[in-house]
Scaffold this motif. Structure first.
Motif, PDB file in Angstrom:
ATOM      1  N   ASN B  78       0.821  -1.213   0.000  1.00  0.00           N
ATOM      2  CA  ASN B  78       0.000   0.000   0.000  1.00  0.00           C
ATOM      3  C   ASN B  78       0.857   1.266   0.000  1.00  0.00           C
ATOM      4  OD1 ASN B  78      -2.189  -1.649   0.014  1.00  0.00           O
ATOM      5  ND2 ASN B  78      -2.777  -1.267   2.140  1.00  0.00           N
ATOM      6  N   ASP B  79       1.969   1.222   0.743  1.00  0.00           N
ATOM      7  CA  ASP B  79       2.852   2.398   0.747  1.00  0.00           C
ATOM      8  C   ASP B  79       3.379   2.669  -0.656  1.00  0.00           C
ATOM      9  OD1 ASP B  79       2.462   2.883   3.390  1.00  0.00           O
ATOM     10  OD2 ASP B  79       4.353   1.992   4.066  1.00  0.00           O
ATOM     11  N   LEU B  80       3.666   1.614  -1.398  1.00  0.00           N
ATOM     12  CA  LEU B  80       4.130   1.788  -2.784  1.00  0.00           C
ATOM     13  C   LEU B  80       2.994   2.331  -3.648  1.00  0.00           C
ATOM     14  CD1 LEU B  80       6.137  -1.558  -3.178  1.00  0.00           C
ATOM     15  CD2 LEU B  80       7.101   0.755  -2.924  1.00  0.00           C
ATOM     16  N   ALA B  81       1.826   1.709  -3.508  1.00  0.00           N
ATOM     17  CA  ALA B  81       0.670   2.112  -4.317  1.00  0.00           C
ATOM     18  C   ALA B  81       0.324   3.580  -4.093  1.00  0.00           C
ATOM     19  CB  ALA B  81      -0.535   1.219  -3.986  1.00  0.00           C
ATOM     20  N   MET B  82       0.447   4.040  -2.844  1.00  0.00           N
ATOM     21  CA  MET B  82       0.091   5.419  -2.519  1.00  0.00           C
ATOM     22  C   MET B  82       1.015   6.424  -3.205  1.00  0.00           C
ATOM     23  SD  MET B  82      -2.612   5.389  -0.665  1.00  0.00           S
ATOM     24  CE  MET B  82      -3.156   4.020  -1.672  1.00  0.00           C
ATOM     25  N   MET B  83       2.199   5.954  -3.616  1.00  0.00           N
ATOM     26  CA  MET B  83       3.119   6.821  -4.366  1.00  0.00           C
ATOM     27  C   MET B  83       2.942   6.631  -5.867  1.00  0.00           C
ATOM     28  SD  MET B  83       4.492   8.638  -2.160  1.00  0.00           S
ATOM     29  CE  MET B  83       5.781   9.470  -3.104  1.00  0.00           C
ATOM     30  N   GLY B  84       1.893   5.958  -6.262  1.00  0.00           N
ATOM     31  CA  GLY B  84       1.639   5.736  -7.678  1.00  0.00           C
ATOM     32  C   GLY B  84       2.544   4.670  -8.269  1.00  0.00           C
ATOM     33  N   ALA B  85       3.020   3.745  -7.436  1.00  0.00           N
ATOM     34  CA  ALA B  85       3.957   2.724  -7.915  1.00  0.00           C
ATOM     35  C   ALA B  85       3.306   1.344  -7.922  1.00  0.00           C
ATOM     36  CB  ALA B  85       5.192   2.697  -7.026  1.00  0.00           C
ATOM     37  N   GLU B  86       3.651   0.577  -8.938  1.00  0.00           N
ATOM     38  CA  GLU B  86       3.181  -0.807  -9.008  1.00  0.00           C
ATOM     39  C   GLU B  86       4.115  -1.672  -8.173  1.00  0.00           C
ATOM     40  OE1 GLU B  86       3.624  -2.548 -12.845  1.00  0.00           O
ATOM     41  OE2 GLU B  86       2.810  -4.475 -12.196  1.00  0.00           O
ATOM     42  N   PRO B  87       3.605  -2.321  -7.137  1.00  0.00           N
ATOM     43  CA  PRO B  87       4.478  -3.107  -6.254  1.00  0.00           C
ATOM     44  C   PRO B  87       5.109  -4.270  -7.021  1.00  0.00           C
ATOM     45  CG  PRO B  87       2.263  -2.850  -5.327  1.00  0.00           C
ATOM     46  CD  PRO B  87       2.192  -2.390  -6.737  1.00  0.00           C
ATOM     47  N   GLN B  88       6.439  -4.397  -6.932  1.00  0.00           N
ATOM     48  CA  GLN B  88       7.115  -5.472  -7.676  1.00  0.00           C
ATOM     49  C   GLN B  88       7.830  -6.465  -6.776  1.00  0.00           C
ATOM     50  OE1 GLN B  88       9.082  -2.409 -10.210  1.00  0.00           O
ATOM     51  NE2 GLN B  88       8.763  -3.938 -11.802  1.00  0.00           N
ATOM     52  N   TYR B  89       8.823  -5.976  -6.026  1.00  0.00           N
ATOM     53  CA  TYR B  89       9.657  -6.900  -5.241  1.00  0.00           C
ATOM     54  C   TYR B  89       9.652  -6.541  -3.773  1.00  0.00           C
ATOM     55  CZ  TYR B  89      11.384  -7.659  -9.957  1.00  0.00           C
ATOM     56  OH  TYR B  89      11.470  -7.916 -11.296  1.00  0.00           O
ATOM     57  N   LEU B  90       9.563  -7.556  -2.944  1.00  0.00           N
ATOM     58  CA  LEU B  90       9.584  -7.350  -1.496  1.00  0.00           C
ATOM     59  C   LEU B  90      10.672  -8.195  -0.850  1.00  0.00           C
ATOM     60  CD1 LEU B  90       6.761  -6.107  -2.046  1.00  0.00           C
ATOM     61  CD2 LEU B  90       5.900  -7.345  -0.060  1.00  0.00           C
ATOM     62  N   SER B  91      11.224  -7.680   0.242  1.00  0.00           N
ATOM     63  CA  SER B  91      12.046  -8.535   1.099  1.00  0.00           C
ATOM     64  C   SER B  91      11.229  -8.852   2.344  1.00  0.00           C
ATOM     65  CB  SER B  91      13.328  -7.813   1.494  1.00  0.00           C
ATOM     66  OG  SER B  91      13.011  -6.801   2.431  1.00  0.00           O
ATOM     67  N   LEU B  92      11.610  -9.904   3.023  1.00  0.00           N
ATOM     68  CA  LEU B  92      10.887 -10.267   4.238  1.00  0.00           C
ATOM     69  C   LEU B  92      11.873 -10.613   5.348  1.00  0.00           C
ATOM     70  CD1 LEU B  92       8.347 -11.213   5.837  1.00  0.00           C
ATOM     71  CD2 LEU B  92       8.667 -13.470   4.801  1.00  0.00           C
ATOM     72  N   SER B 193     -11.365  -6.015  10.443  1.00  0.00           N
ATOM     73  CA  SER B 193     -10.377  -5.022  10.025  1.00  0.00           C
ATOM     74  C   SER B 193     -10.546  -4.730   8.534  1.00  0.00           C
ATOM     75  CB  SER B 193      -8.977  -5.567  10.275  1.00  0.00           C
ATOM     76  OG  SER B 193      -8.030  -4.813   9.562  1.00  0.00           O
ATOM     77  N   ASP B 194     -10.187  -3.531   8.139  1.00  0.00           N
ATOM     78  CA  ASP B 194     -10.226  -3.192   6.710  1.00  0.00           C
ATOM     79  C   ASP B 194      -8.958  -3.641   6.007  1.00  0.00           C
ATOM     80  OD1 ASP B 194      -8.632  -1.394   8.073  1.00  0.00           O
ATOM     81  OD2 ASP B 194      -8.952   0.192   6.605  1.00  0.00           O
ATOM     82  N   CYS B 195      -8.079  -4.328   6.714  1.00  0.00           N
ATOM     83  CA  CYS B 195      -6.779  -4.756   6.181  1.00  0.00           C
ATOM     84  C   CYS B 195      -6.915  -5.323   4.762  1.00  0.00           C
ATOM     85  CB  CYS B 195      -6.180  -5.807   7.113  1.00  0.00           C
ATOM     86  SG  CYS B 195      -4.589  -6.428   6.578  1.00  0.00           S
ATOM     87  N   ALA B 196      -6.302  -4.679   3.786  1.00  0.00           N
ATOM     88  CA  ALA B 196      -6.415  -5.119   2.391  1.00  0.00           C
ATOM     89  C   ALA B 196      -5.325  -4.478   1.561  1.00  0.00           C
ATOM     90  CB  ALA B 196      -7.784  -4.727   1.831  1.00  0.00           C
ATOM     91  N   THR B 197      -5.016  -5.133   0.471  1.00  0.00           N
ATOM     92  CA  THR B 197      -4.061  -4.589  -0.497  1.00  0.00           C
ATOM     93  C   THR B 197      -4.790  -3.606  -1.405  1.00  0.00           C
ATOM     94  OG1 THR B 197      -2.791  -6.603  -0.410  1.00  0.00           O
ATOM     95  CG2 THR B 197      -2.518  -5.271  -2.369  1.00  0.00           C
ATOM     96  N   LEU B 198      -4.239  -2.414  -1.528  1.00  0.00           N
ATOM     97  CA  LEU B 198      -4.942  -1.358  -2.256  1.00  0.00           C
ATOM     98  C   LEU B 198      -4.538  -1.227  -3.710  1.00  0.00           C
ATOM     99  CD1 LEU B 198      -4.860   1.371   0.519  1.00  0.00           C
ATOM    100  CD2 LEU B 198      -6.877   0.243  -0.402  1.00  0.00           C
ATOM    101  N   TRP B 199      -3.563  -2.011  -4.118  1.00  0.00           N
ATOM    102  CA  TRP B 199      -3.058  -1.809  -5.469  1.00  0.00           C
ATOM    103  C   TRP B 199      -4.163  -1.940  -6.519  1.00  0.00           C
ATOM    104  CZ3 TRP B 199      -0.300   0.719  -8.514  1.00  0.00           C
ATOM    105  CH2 TRP B 199      -0.085   0.315  -9.831  1.00  0.00           C
ATOM    106  N   GLY B 200      -5.049  -2.892  -6.330  1.00  0.00           N
ATOM    107  CA  GLY B 200      -6.123  -3.093  -7.302  1.00  0.00           C
ATOM    108  C   GLY B 200      -6.928  -1.823  -7.526  1.00  0.00           C
ATOM    109  N   ALA B 201      -7.339  -1.179  -6.444  1.00  0.00           N
ATOM    110  CA  ALA B 201      -8.124   0.045  -6.541  1.00  0.00           C
ATOM    111  C   ALA B 201      -7.297   1.168  -7.165  1.00  0.00           C
ATOM    112  CB  ALA B 201      -8.623   0.452  -5.164  1.00  0.00           C
TER     113      ALA B 201
END
Lengths: 86, 334, 386
Positions: B78-92, B193-201
């Protein structure tokens, strides 16, 4: 002084002197140690830090709401009369 | 016992750790970059890229509508999406307390995998540590993410007088669900909870030529924090019609019980957006129709002064400041 | 769990109406219009003290000051139990919490309020076992689960919260839990009203009576304010419509020059109050000779303590020699005392908003969201924004 909220009694647990109340869809068990009135399901009570403090007088509340409605209608009528005079 | 719960050996770098990583993490997050097992993931990034990190220490780990795993993916995506970015790679990064139930870890990992599917991002590198009992509260997660900027220029500094302020849904549900699940409160409700991935929207919004000035997910600090941060960063006044802010009955009920403000409660799948008022209805329609944000609504607008302040208008014509929440979220008793 | 409400004759009142009906925008506007028109007949300005922090909160949260005319003014009274707690009492709580074998329990935002050297929250951060409770009865389980520790309930609040402490004590006695002790700081509303009115220069000439104190104590406790101080008292609910209706009633009473006790919050408050609760309080508590209020100083017979036969539950006795007793005054520049008596406005204070903010409160009125200075700091100056 203290936060206290109207809630509906939805279950009685006589053995543990508790009742379950519903506050706009949130349910919790509270103590009924301080209630002197007889309590029934469907009664409204005030809740403060885990205790029911007392029963809310439904008739009285309805009467207030009715009075408010009248006050609002009267004001609207007055405003209407004023604006049609001008 | 050793297979039922995490042992210090699972973080020791040896056989047990290897097994845990292969059987659990690789299986769930399977992709070829991760499978390469090099010291670092090799990425092929092009153009402007958004980069963010977040750590997750939620208690309880499981709550109505999600768990720490879902949160760890949605939060960073969501933090990526909020900057107008398509989420690609994550570390864990995973920090596990010795004795943590293996079954819980498996559930959490599965929930991360399922959340990743919703946005197409991949976990490409990771780290696992096990700490002695008492040194962590069950499980801590960290996710770091990068994403390709699809729409440049989104910024908390770009709000302008004349912008409309939208929220994507009713507020306060994550904070309320967490409180609800907390030990000691013993509350019951249908609240999730509203917990959800926002990229779709967000992806749907970005397809259209809206001149969006800013987006932010209203996480800790809730709607109050986002609006105050924006007002300060853009040196503008933001006014909100209190009656327009959507709040579910259950969140209202919890707020009544403990003296909280819904505007202070955290969200994990609800975001705020600023764009020119003339485009607001269009954006709203896209959000509702394609973004599954049925409760999206315009709640206010941007003005000039007093700059840096957020003003709430009541339905009866009075006003007050909406302030930044301060301190620990404690029930108001009096 | 059985949870469907049974049908009953008066079920036409929905629970939601108890919230929405008393927050209705049209009603608030209509009452505002009435107040503005009735206030034109006032022969002198009305200075209303809302004794209770809950009303301060409502007035500020709903922006009610912006709806009333200039000759109706509010003086925010000493009715926030967190605010009026003197620093030395908080120091005692911190001293208790720092003892090795003590778990200190208290309610909600009490843990934020600073004593002379920090707050309970800070003590917790440095290792003290401080636990904020949502429900006093949770103390029973904590005491049961920690038999080798002494669990101290730092009890605060006005008449509203005292019966809950009494029930907790009763249950601790019934369950024979020897390790649950009490540090009692329950205070009383009527002596605070007397203290405010004892100031010859006070401007207060009307009171809004607390909502939930009165649910417990009954409207009868305000007789003295009406009879001796000749001020009308309207006992008001906490919703914005309640407060607006109470303001209207006070303006009307003033126009009739009547000093009576009137109950606006009649859906919950009776003349006699909750007798079960009062009996419980009488069983366990008695009045202290004097209690120092933060901002107002010592007020005779203004607080409660445990009765002698419950001395074995009294943390002040049990830990007697080990608790700090030195009285600690607020910062010299702090004008809380004058503000609480209606002699000064938060904006008159030199340290307001400078040295004294909600994050770093110097005086009692800034410490919780119900204090006058705190409310002004957060909400004032926004009444007429276009």
């Amino acid at each position: 002084m203290c936060l206290s909220v109207p809630s509906e009694v939805v279950a009685l647990h006589d053995d543990e002197q508790a009742i379950t109340v519903d506050t706009l869809g949130v349910r919790r068990k509270v103590s009924r140690h301080l209630l002197s009135d007889e309590i029934q399901i469907g009664d409204y009570v005030l809740i403060h830090i885990g205790f029911a403090m007392n029963k809310i007088d439904k008739e009285d509340a309805l009467e207030s709401l009715k009075l408010y409605k009248e006050i609002v209608e009267k004001l609207e009528a007055e405003n209407h009369a004023q604006s049609s005079h001008q | 016992m050793s297979t039922n719960s995490i042992q210090l050996a699972h973080g020791g770098g040896g056989l047990e750790m290897n097994k845990l990583i292969r059987n659990l993490f690789f299986k769930a997050f399977d992709n070829c970059i991760l499978r390469n097992e090099e010291d670092a993931a090799l990425l092929n990034l092009q153009g402007p890229t958004a980069f963010t990190t977040d750590s997750f220490t939620v208690s309880p780990l499981f709550f109505a509508g999600g768990d720490i795993g879902k949160l760890a993916i949605a939060g960073t995506v969501n933090d990526l999406a909020m900057m107008g970015a398509e989420p690609q790679y994550l570390s864990l990064g995973v920090i596990i307390e010795e004795g943590f139930p293996m079954a819980s870890l498996e559930t959490i990992v599965a929930s991360m995998a399922s959340e990743l599917k919703k946005c197409g991002a991949k976990i490409v590198c990771g780290d696992t540590k096990v700490v002695p009992k008492g040194c962590a509260d069950g499980l801590f997660l960290n996710t770091t993410g990068v994403g390709r900027i699809v729409k440049p220029g989104l910024s908390a500094k770009r709000l302008m007088p004349g912008d409309a302020i939208l929220v994507s849904g009713d507020i306060g549900r994550h904070g309320a669900a967490i409180l609800m699940a907390r030990e000691g409160l013993e509350l019951e409700s249908g609240l999730v909870s509203d917990c959800a991935t926002l990229w779709g929207a967000v992806e749907q919004l970005l397809v259209h030529p809206f001149d969006i000035h800013a987006m932010r997910d209203a996480t800790r600090g809730g709607l109050s924090a986002v609006l105050n941060e924006w007002a300060a960063a853009s040196d503008v006044m933001i006014e909100v019609d209190e009656a327009a802010v959507p709040v579910s009955d259950e969140v209202k009920g919890l707020c009544e019980l403990y003296g909280f403000e819904a505007t202070d409660l955290a969200n994990e799948g609800t975001f705020v957006m600023a764009l020119p008022a003339a485009q607001a209805d269009g954006a709203l329609e896209v959000l509702k129709r394609f973004g599954h944000c049925e409760n999206a609504v315009i709640i206010g607008r941007v003005g000039e002064s007093p700059a840096g302040r957020v003003i709430l208008h009541t339905p009866w014509g009075s006003n007050r400041y909406l302030d930044l929440p301060a301190g620990e979220l404690l029930p108001r008793i009096c | 769990m059985p949870n469907q409400a049974i049908n009953e004759p008066d079920s036409s009142l929905k629970l939601k109406s108890l919230y929405e009906g008393f927050r209705d925008a049209g009603t608030i506007r209509a009452l505002a219009a009435r107040i503005n028109s009735a206030a034109q007949n006032l022969s002198e300005p009305l200075y209303i003290m809302e004794v209770c922090g809950g009303h301060t909160h409502t007035i500020m949260k709903y922006g009610l000051l912006g709806l009333i005319p200039d000759n109706v003014k509010f003086i925010h009274g000493p009715g926030c139990p967190v605010c009026v707690m003197p620093k030395e009492r908080i120091d005692q709580a911190i001293a208790l919490a720092k003892m090795d074998d003590v778990i200190l329990l208290t309610l909600g935002d009490m843990i934020r309020v600073p004593g002379s050297k920090g707050s309970l929250a800070q003590a917790r951060a440095s290792g003290a076992d401080v636990r904020p409770l949502y429900d006093p009865l949770d103390a029973l389980a904590i005491a049961r689960d920690n038999p080798d520790k002494t669990v101290v309930f730092f009890a605060i609040g006005f008449e509203t919260s005292t019966p809950m402490t009494a029930v907790l004590l009763q249950q601790a006695e019934h369950a024979a839990l020897p390790n649950l002790l009490f540090h009692i700081n329950h205070v009383l509303v009527p002596p605070a009203i007397d203290a405010v009115m004892a100031e010859p220069a006070t401007k207060v000439n009307a009171f809004i009576g607390p909502a939930h104190v009165s649910v417990i104590s009954g409207a009868k406790i305000y007789r003295r304010a009406a009879d001796v101080h000749h001020t009308p008292v309207v006992v008001s609910g906490f919703e914005p419509v309640d407060v607006m209706e109470s303001i209207l009633r006070l303006v009307e009473l003033k126009n009739l020059t009547e000093s009576v006790v009137d109950v606006q919050y009649s859906r919950a408050v009776s003349e006699e109050g909750n007798l079960t609760a009062q009996a419980l309080v009488d069983e366990y508590f008695e009045v202290r000779d004097s209690f120092r209020w933060r901002g107002l100083g010592p007020i005779p017979q203004s607080a409660l303590k445990l009765k002698g036969k419950y001395a074995h539950r009294d943390a002040e006795i049990h830990f007697g020699g080990r608790l700090p007793v030195q009285e600690i005054d607020d910062h010299k520049a702090c004008q809380c005392g004058d503000i609480l008596r209606g002699l000064a406005n938060p904006m008159d204070c030199k340290v307001f908003g400078r040295g004294c903010t909600p994050q770093t409160p110097l005086g009692s009125c800034m410490v919780s969201s119900e204090g006058a200075c705190n409310a002004y700091y957060r909400y004032h100056g926004v009444q007429h924004v276009d």
